[in-house]
Design an enzyme around this catalytic site. Structure first.
Site, PDB file in Angstrom:
ATOM      1  N   GLU A 176       0.807  -1.228   0.000  1.00 56.12           N
ATOM      2  CA  GLU A 176       0.000   0.000   0.000  1.00 56.12           C
ATOM      3  C   GLU A 176       0.839   1.276   0.000  1.00 56.12           C
ATOM      4  O   GLU A 176       0.682   2.124   0.889  1.00 56.12           O
ATOM      5  CB  GLU A 176      -0.978  -0.039   1.185  1.00 56.12           C
ATOM      6  CG  GLU A 176      -1.886  -1.260   1.097  1.00 56.12           C
ATOM      7  CD  GLU A 176      -2.781  -1.446   2.329  1.00 56.12           C
ATOM      8  OE1 GLU A 176      -2.739  -0.601   3.231  1.00 56.12           O
ATOM      9  OE2 GLU A 176      -3.512  -2.454   2.367  1.00 56.12           O
ATOM     10  N   ASN A 217       2.039  -4.502  -3.546  1.00 56.87           N
ATOM     11  CA  ASN A 217       0.661  -4.907  -3.278  1.00 56.87           C
ATOM     12  C   ASN A 217      -0.150  -3.673  -2.886  1.00 56.87           C
ATOM     13  O   ASN A 217       0.306  -2.867  -2.076  1.00 56.87           O
ATOM     14  CB  ASN A 217       0.674  -5.925  -2.114  1.00 56.87           C
ATOM     15  CG  ASN A 217      -0.619  -6.651  -1.928  1.00 56.87           C
ATOM     16  OD1 ASN A 217      -1.191  -7.162  -2.885  1.00 56.87           O
ATOM     17  ND2 ASN A 217      -1.092  -6.737  -0.685  1.00 56.87           N
ATOM     18  N   GLU A 281      -6.216 -10.244  -2.142  1.00 57.60           N
ATOM     19  CA  GLU A 281      -7.008 -10.107  -0.899  1.00 57.60           C
ATOM     20  C   GLU A 281      -8.501  -9.971  -1.200  1.00 57.60           C
ATOM     21  O   GLU A 281      -9.211  -9.177  -0.575  1.00 57.60           O
ATOM     22  CB  GLU A 281      -6.540  -8.871  -0.099  1.00 57.60           C
ATOM     23  CG  GLU A 281      -5.061  -8.889   0.261  1.00 57.60           C
ATOM     24  CD  GLU A 281      -4.625  -7.724   1.146  1.00 57.60           C
ATOM     25  OE1 GLU A 281      -5.491  -7.020   1.697  1.00 57.60           O
ATOM     26  OE2 GLU A 281      -3.409  -7.533   1.289  1.00 57.60           O
ATOM     27  N   ASP A 283     -12.316  -9.736  -1.386  1.00 58.75           N
ATOM     28  CA  ASP A 283     -13.591  -9.910  -0.702  1.00 58.75           C
ATOM     29  C   ASP A 283     -14.588  -8.924  -1.301  1.00 58.75           C
ATOM     30  O   ASP A 283     -14.205  -7.956  -1.962  1.00 58.75           O
ATOM     31  CB  ASP A 283     -13.511  -9.804   0.837  1.00 58.75           C
ATOM     32  CG  ASP A 283     -12.762  -8.609   1.352  1.00 58.75           C
ATOM     33  OD1 ASP A 283     -12.747  -7.562   0.682  1.00 58.75           O
ATOM     34  OD2 ASP A 283     -12.184  -8.708   2.463  1.00 58.75           O
TER      35      ASP A 283
HETATM   36  O1  9MR Z   1      -7.472  -8.507   7.961  1.00 60.83           O
HETATM   37  C1  9MR Z   1      -6.572  -7.683   8.688  1.00 60.83           C
HETATM   38  C2  9MR Z   1      -7.194  -7.267   9.992  1.00 60.83           C
HETATM   39  O2  9MR Z   1      -7.340  -8.395  10.831  1.00 60.83           O
HETATM   40  C3  9MR Z   1      -6.351  -6.201  10.663  1.00 60.83           C
HETATM   41  O3  9MR Z   1      -7.020  -5.728  11.799  1.00 60.83           O
HETATM   42  C4  9MR Z   1      -6.083  -5.095   9.685  1.00 60.83           C
HETATM   43  C5  9MR Z   1      -5.215  -4.024  10.298  1.00 60.83           C
HETATM   44  O4  9MR Z   1      -4.934  -2.997   9.382  1.00 60.83           O
HETATM   45  O5  9MR Z   1      -5.437  -5.610   8.529  1.00 60.83           O
HETATM   46  C6  9MR Z   1      -6.250  -6.476   7.835  1.00 60.83           C
HETATM   47  O6  9MR Z   1      -5.635  -6.896   6.635  1.00 60.83           O
HETATM   48  C7  9MR Z   1      -5.323  -5.858   5.704  1.00 60.83           C
HETATM   49  C8  9MR Z   1      -4.085  -6.287   4.970  1.00 60.83           C
HETATM   50  O7  9MR Z   1      -3.050  -6.569   5.857  1.00 60.83           O
HETATM   51  C9  9MR Z   1      -3.643  -5.235   3.954  1.00 60.83           C
HETATM   52  N1  9MR Z   1      -4.724  -4.881   3.066  1.00 60.83           N
HETATM   53  C10 9MR Z   1      -5.996  -4.539   3.693  1.00 60.83           C
HETATM   54  C11 9MR Z   1      -6.423  -5.655   4.661  1.00 60.83           C
HETATM   55  C12 9MR Z   1      -7.784  -5.350   5.260  1.00 60.83           C
HETATM   56  O8  9MR Z   1      -7.721  -4.221   6.057  1.00 60.83           O
END
Ligand code: 9MR
Length: 365
Positions: A176, A217, A281, A283
């Site tokens: 990101e 990513n 990722e 959804d």
């Molecule tokens: O799914 C993840 C969640 O459990 C965490 O709380 C969160 C913290 O920022 O991160 C989520 O995963 C993220 C991923 O690492 C990067 N892309 C976005 C995802 C969803 O927020």
């Protein structure tokens, strides 16, 4: 008719995968099937009975899921191992988890996910090495000079990649990097180090494990727009500079009905730079509770994303960000929304699951 990739897989010895396709095609013409994915969904689509991972292997891609260390037993573990052949630890490899104190690593949770993946023949995608979020407090409040920060970043990347060398096939090296307007995200790394942190992180990761595939990513890069353009320009520049980058991951966190029509073309454009691409990722969130219409639209969205990947030769796979509504991050982040994954909260396959199985099993483009 089998695809070029499917033929390559079969030629490579995976006759079982070919049989799996045959099985699902037969199952798709009947209304019967096994306990998972059996019968007809609300849209009246025929269902598939072969696990997604077998169907995906026959198409030359991997099908993955995010997985947390506290879901490695019971039903979640059984479904994950049966259906998926790739795993991304959901939080366990992030900086705040693995280096909660400066120089003191805790690999236990990440190691557990990796061991589970290895035990079940699943490839691991390491997530992630350098990100603006989920950083430990000692790092964000440390008041380090730029030189100190660069050294800390390089050491962290080196230590983490070295720890997992030979066990992690691909890394999200930088996660990101861009804001929605396409400017560099003003997080710790860019603020202190400027854009050079990106190439430096890739170079360090490559030195620590030359065999690992190294990825950028991000989200909201799946269709045209400033962020996608920025990512394209960055990927192109890194390639031109000889930075060891192998791929660009498209996170694909979508709202219902909002899969960009140009997703396949976007991935192809990045692939034409000489890079691999993947959906990392996926959804599709919706207002809860879901109803027949929203579940049908969601199935169409999952189908569209999977077909976009299948339509790009260099698309290596599709990973869902959690496979069950029981554990998805979405309700916590989007109040009133959820139901974003292919399985409901009781681990029953939804129309989205059946849409993916059908897309993998048929060749309608
Ligand atoms: O799914 C993840 C969640 O459990 C965490 O709380 C969160 C913290 O920022 O991160 C989520 O995963 C993220 C991923 O690492 C990067 N892309 C976005 C995802 C969803 O927020």
């Amino acid at each position: 008719m089998l695809s070029r990739r499917a033929l390559a897989v079969v030629a490579g010895g995976s006759a079982a995968a070919l049989l799996a396709v045959a099985a699902v095609l037969v199952a798709g013409r009947s209304s019967g099937g096994g306990p998972q994915g059996a019968g007809q969904d609300g849209a009246g689509q025929p269902s598939a009975t072969a696990p997604l991972r077998d169907l995906a292997a026959a198409r030359g891609i991997r099908i993955g899921t995010a997985l947390a260390a506290d879901h490695l037993t019971g039903t979640p573990a059984a479904v994950a191992a049966r259906e998926f052949d790739a795993v991304t630890p959901e939080n366990e490899m992030k900086w705040e988890r693995v280096e909660p104190e400066r120089g003191h690593y805790d690999w236990a949770a990440a190691d557990a996910v990796v061991a589970f993946a290895q035990a079940h023949g699943m490839q691991v995608r390491g997530h992630n090495l350098v990100w603006h979020s989920q950083l430990p407090q000692w790092l964000t409040t440390g008041d380090f000079t730029a030189g100190e920060l660069r050294a800390l970043m390089l050491r962290h990347v080196t230590d983490e990649v070295t720890h997992f060398r030979g066990r992690v096939a691909a890394w999200d090296v930088v996660n990101e990097p861009f804001a929605d307007d396409g400017t560099h995200r003003a997080g710790l790394w860019y603020r202190q180090l400027g854009v050079s942190y990106i190439a430096d992180a890739f170079t360090a990761a490559h030195a620590a494990d030359p065999a690992a595939k190294l990825w950028l990513n991000d989200y909201t890069i799946e269709g045209p727009g400033p962020k996608s353009e920025a990512m394209y320009a960055l990927a192109k520049a890194l390639k031109q500079q000889g930075v060891p980058i192998d791929g660009v991951g498209f996170q694909a966190h979508f709202a219902l009905g909002r899969v960009p029509a140009g997703f396949r073309a976007t991935m192809q454009r990045f692939a034409d730079l000489g890079l691999d691409v993947a959906v990392t990722e996926l959804d599709v969130r919706m207002p809860t509770p879901p109803d027949g219409d929203s579940l049908r639209q969601q199935a169409a969205d999952y189908d569209a994303v999977l077909r976009a990947c299948l339509g790009v030769t260099r698309c290596r796979g599709l990973t869902v960000w959690g496979f069950s509504d029981a554990t998805s991050w979405v309700p916590g982040a989007f109040p009133g929304q959820g139901a974003a994954t292919p399985y409901d909260a009781h681990y029953r396959p939804k129309p989205a699951y059946r849409a993916m199985a059908a897309a993998l099993a048929t060749r309608t483009g």
